[in-house]
Design a protein around this motif. Structure first.
Motif, PDB file in Angstrom:
ATOM      1  N   LEU A 177       0.672  -1.161   0.029  1.00 28.28           N
ATOM      2  CA  LEU A 177       0.066   0.114   0.135  1.00 28.28           C
ATOM      3  C   LEU A 177       0.780   1.345   0.121  1.00 28.28           C
ATOM      4  CD1 LEU A 177      -2.753  -1.004   2.408  1.00 28.28           C
ATOM      5  CD2 LEU A 177      -3.277  -0.425  -0.006  1.00 28.28           C
ATOM      6  N   TRP A 178       1.984   1.170   0.851  1.00 25.55           N
ATOM      7  CA  TRP A 178       2.674   2.542   0.878  1.00 25.55           C
ATOM      8  C   TRP A 178       3.639   2.739  -0.379  1.00 25.55           C
ATOM      9  CZ3 TRP A 178       8.044   3.871   0.312  1.00 25.55           C
ATOM     10  CH2 TRP A 178       8.382   4.794   0.795  1.00 25.55           C
ATOM     11  N   LEU A 179       3.881   1.491  -1.129  1.00 18.73           N
ATOM     12  CA  LEU A 179       4.870   1.718  -2.267  1.00 18.73           C
ATOM     13  C   LEU A 179       3.732   2.077  -3.450  1.00 18.73           C
ATOM     14  CD1 LEU A 179       6.760  -1.898  -1.979  1.00 18.73           C
ATOM     15  CD2 LEU A 179       7.816   0.603  -2.020  1.00 18.73           C
ATOM     16  N   GLN A 180       2.518   1.681  -3.457  1.00 20.37           N
ATOM     17  CA  GLN A 180       1.941   1.995  -4.603  1.00 20.37           C
ATOM     18  C   GLN A 180       1.519   3.611  -4.365  1.00 20.37           C
ATOM     19  OE1 GLN A 180      -2.350   1.583  -3.793  1.00 20.37           O
ATOM     20  NE2 GLN A 180      -2.798   1.362  -5.794  1.00 20.37           N
ATOM     21  N   THR A 181       1.465   4.013  -3.057  1.00 18.29           N
ATOM     22  CA  THR A 181       0.958   5.218  -2.912  1.00 18.29           C
ATOM     23  C   THR A 181       2.468   6.281  -3.279  1.00 18.29           C
ATOM     24  OG1 THR A 181      -0.340   4.958  -0.985  1.00 18.29           O
ATOM     25  CG2 THR A 181       0.618   7.145  -1.130  1.00 18.29           C
ATOM     26  N   HIS A 182       3.672   5.864  -3.103  1.00 19.62           N
ATOM     27  CA  HIS A 182       4.627   6.721  -3.431  1.00 19.62           C
ATOM     28  C   HIS A 182       5.519   6.502  -4.610  1.00 19.62           C
ATOM     29  CE1 HIS A 182       4.143   6.980   0.998  1.00 19.62           C
ATOM     30  NE2 HIS A 182       4.637   8.194   0.972  1.00 19.62           N
ATOM     31  N   TYR A 183       5.077   5.157  -5.101  1.00 19.84           N
ATOM     32  CA  TYR A 183       5.897   4.921  -6.307  1.00 19.84           C
ATOM     33  C   TYR A 183       4.793   4.229  -7.476  1.00 19.84           C
ATOM     34  CZ  TYR A 183      10.019   5.933  -3.898  1.00 19.84           C
ATOM     35  OH  TYR A 183      11.315   6.592  -3.196  1.00 19.84           O
ATOM     36  N   PRO A 184       3.862   4.902  -7.676  1.00 17.81           N
ATOM     37  CA  PRO A 184       2.880   4.270  -8.662  1.00 17.81           C
ATOM     38  C   PRO A 184       3.692   4.331 -10.021  1.00 17.81           C
ATOM     39  CG  PRO A 184       2.569   6.745  -8.478  1.00 17.81           C
ATOM     40  CD  PRO A 184       3.610   6.325  -7.441  1.00 17.81           C
ATOM     41  N   ARG A 185       3.581   3.127 -10.532  1.00 20.08           N
ATOM     42  CA  ARG A 185       4.241   2.522 -11.759  1.00 20.08           C
ATOM     43  C   ARG A 185       3.307   1.430 -12.536  1.00 20.08           C
ATOM     44  NH1 ARG A 185       7.318   5.774  -9.999  1.00 20.08           N
ATOM     45  NH2 ARG A 185       9.572   5.710  -9.807  1.00 20.08           N
ATOM     46  N   ALA A 186       3.015   1.843 -13.889  1.00 16.83           N
ATOM     47  CA  ALA A 186       2.452   0.915 -14.763  1.00 16.83           C
ATOM     48  C   ALA A 186       3.008  -0.213 -14.897  1.00 16.83           C
ATOM     49  CB  ALA A 186       2.320   1.823 -16.165  1.00 16.83           C
ATOM     50  N   ASN A 187       2.452  -1.210 -15.116  1.00 18.17           N
ATOM     51  CA  ASN A 187       3.012  -2.823 -15.421  1.00 18.17           C
ATOM     52  C   ASN A 187       3.887  -3.168 -14.324  1.00 18.17           C
ATOM     53  OD1 ASN A 187       1.643  -3.143 -17.498  1.00 18.17           O
ATOM     54  ND2 ASN A 187       3.148  -1.557 -18.780  1.00 18.17           N
ATOM     55  N   ALA A 188       4.020  -2.669 -12.909  1.00 15.96           N
ATOM     56  CA  ALA A 188       4.720  -3.030 -12.197  1.00 15.96           C
ATOM     57  C   ALA A 188       4.322  -4.222 -11.271  1.00 15.96           C
ATOM     58  CB  ALA A 188       4.910  -1.808 -10.884  1.00 15.96           C
ATOM     59  N   VAL A 189       5.271  -5.058 -10.449  1.00 11.04           N
ATOM     60  CA  VAL A 189       4.830  -6.075  -9.627  1.00 11.04           C
ATOM     61  C   VAL A 189       5.507  -5.907  -8.525  1.00 11.04           C
ATOM     62  CG1 VAL A 189       6.391  -7.647 -10.534  1.00 11.04           C
ATOM     63  CG2 VAL A 189       4.287  -8.378  -9.784  1.00 11.04           C
ATOM     64  N   LEU A 190       4.792  -6.498  -7.162  1.00  6.94           N
ATOM     65  CA  LEU A 190       5.500  -6.599  -6.077  1.00  6.94           C
ATOM     66  C   LEU A 190       6.503  -7.935  -5.851  1.00  6.94           C
ATOM     67  CD1 LEU A 190       5.789  -5.393  -3.052  1.00  6.94           C
ATOM     68  CD2 LEU A 190       4.580  -7.423  -2.421  1.00  6.94           C
ATOM     69  N   VAL A 191       7.704  -7.645  -5.569  1.00  9.67           N
ATOM     70  CA  VAL A 191       8.597  -9.020  -5.342  1.00  9.67           C
ATOM     71  C   VAL A 191       8.946  -9.015  -4.129  1.00  9.67           C
ATOM     72  CG1 VAL A 191       8.885  -9.160  -7.886  1.00  9.67           C
ATOM     73  CG2 VAL A 191      10.592  -7.776  -6.282  1.00  9.67           C
ATOM     74  N   HIS A 192       9.081 -10.459  -3.594  1.00  9.39           N
ATOM     75  CA  HIS A 192       9.983 -10.423  -2.206  1.00  9.39           C
ATOM     76  C   HIS A 192      11.541 -10.534  -2.564  1.00  9.39           C
ATOM     77  CE1 HIS A 192       5.806 -11.538  -1.603  1.00  9.39           C
ATOM     78  NE2 HIS A 192       5.957 -11.007  -0.282  1.00  9.39           N
ATOM     79  N   GLN A 193      12.244 -10.607  -1.752  1.00 15.18           N
ATOM     80  CA  GLN A 193      13.660 -10.851  -2.061  1.00 15.18           C
ATOM     81  C   GLN A 193      13.929 -12.041  -2.698  1.00 15.18           C
ATOM     82  OE1 GLN A 193      16.312 -10.731   1.548  1.00 15.18           O
ATOM     83  NE2 GLN A 193      17.880 -10.028   0.503  1.00 15.18           N
TER      84      GLN A 193
END
Length: 426
Positions: free
Chosen positions: A122-138
């Motif tokens: 939620l925080w990343l989406q708010t501060h770093y909105p990107r098209a075609n992005a995906v969340l990844v774990h380490q």
């Protein structure tokens, strides 16, 4: 069973262990991490670790699995390139977003923490909105560097993202209007150990048939390293705190007390952690004193001392009381007797922990393997066996990288073989 390579990424360093089909260690490698939040350093370290394995052994490796710290996440683009900063496992900058989730979820949930993967998303989406992005774990991203698919995670890493491993799906509440924009950012999720594909990296001198598997978290990999494989077997980590993990036929949760379960094949790994542990021993005794005094303890003569050896107030498990105060009196003049009283109390708390897990529905305890710094204290081992009433032994292997290698061999501690990656998710 196959020759396998397990790779473990922590906050200060990374390690690789290659094992043969019988579990014998063939080679190890270790590298420091100077900047634990920099993917560029992770990539260089991953490459160096693999190249540190002797070439003859490297050519024998048939499968690779990677574990890393839970809830260390960031965004990357469709090509797998990072497009946000890394939020480490203990990063709590997203606290304001916990309340957002509380308005959506009507019951307590593992994601309702400032350090959960979902709150961070939620925080990343708010501060770093990107098209075609995906969340990844380490662990997801490190595996991507080998197999080339950037948006695949596993049950264990995805648990704090909200994924339900019992239903093998994200929950219905992701359809809430507040969370709908997140759906395109969610990774595909597969069982740990699933074969994702062959190594596509061509500069590592690995066999062209070497396969990469979905990984796990560091704590689960450490459990897998122990060799515990039957329902009722458990691993206690005697570090600065007491961490208990019990292999159960049923899922158990009491989130207020920090108890939750990870799925292992068709079984569940139930965990709980006490704030008591080896840290209290280090407060009163040097390592040399611990070794000398422990050797003088007669475990057949209990002290009758009843401590609750916390470093500071507050406990979650096996007693859920944020106001519980340490109890360290009376303190006998004889340091040997005081140490024995502490070890007796820690053993009693461990036994209470496993009893609590069973009261909540976990399978009966049958055997306990031991890891951590306290595992090699013979007096503590004997006292624990008295209180637990089941066989207690030292884990032959404790390194998370060894557990990741076992995962890569196709065993999920349930006798099941790792599945192939489903074609429909390509």
């Amino acid at each position: 069973m196959r020759t396998a390579l397990g790779i473990d990424f922590g906050t200060s360093g990374a390690r690789a262990i290659a094992i043969d089909p019988e579990g014998k260690i063939l080679a190890t490698a270790r590298r420091p991490l100077h900047q634990p939040d920099q993917p560029q350093e992770w990539a260089a370290t991953l490459r160096a670790l693999i190249l540190d394995i002797p070439s003859a052994i490297r050519q024998q490796i048939q499968r690779i699995a990677i574990d890393a710290t839970s809830s260390t996440v960031f965004l990357c683009n469709a090509q797998g390139q990072p497009c946000s900063p890394v939020l480490l496992y203990n990063d709590d900058r997203a606290q304001d977003h916990v309340q957002t989730l509380r308005q959506i979820l009507t019951t307590e949930h593992l994601v309702l923490s400032a350090t959960s993967s979902l709150v961070k998303l939620l925080w990343l989406q708010t501060h770093y909105p990107r098209a075609n992005a995906v969340l990844v774990h380490q662990a997801d991203w490190l595996a991507f560097l080998l197999h080339g698919q950037p948006s695949i995670s596993d049950w264990h890493n995805a648990l704090k993202l909200g994924y339900d491993p019992a239903k093998e799906a994200y929950p219905d509440w992701f359809r809430h209007p507040t969370l709908t924009p997140l759906q395109s950012l969610l990774p595909k999720v597969v069982p740990p150990g699933t074969v994702l594909g062959k190594v596509t990296a061509t500069d590592l001198s690995l066999s062209p048939n070497c396969e990469v598997c979905a990984g796990t978290t560091d704590s689960i990999a450490a459990f897998l390293a122990s060799g515990a494989s039957e329902v009722g077997e458990a691993v206690t980590s005697l570090g600065s705190t007491l961490v208990l993990k019990l292999l159960s036929a049923s899922r158990v949760e009491d989130l207020r007390a920090g108890i939750y379960s990870h799925r292992l094949g068709d079984r569940w790994l139930v965990g709980g952690a006490s704030n008591c542990g080896g840290a209290i021993l280090a407060q009163f005794f040097t390592p040399e004193e611990l070794e000398r005094l422990s050797a003088e303890i007669d475990v057949s003569r209990p002290t009758g001392l009843d401590y609750y050896p916390l470093l500071k107030g507050g406990e979650r498990f096996p007693i859920n009381d944020p106001h519980l105060e340490p109890r360290l009196e009376p303190r006998p003049a004889d340091p040997r007797r005081f140490l024995q009283g502490l070890l007796e109390s820690l053993s009693r708390i461990e036994a209470q922990g496993y009893a609590q897990l069973q009261r909540l529905g976990a399978s009966p305890l049958k055997r306990v393997w031991t890891a951590g710094g306290g595992a090699h204290n013979p007096a503590w081992l004997a006292l624990r066996q008295q209180h637990l009433g089941v066989p207690v032994a030292i884990s032959p292997y404790t390194e998370a990288a060894y557990g990741a290698a076992r995962l890569a061999q196709g065993k999920l501690n349930s006798g099941t073989t790792a599945p192939e990656f489903p074609a429909s998710a390509d």
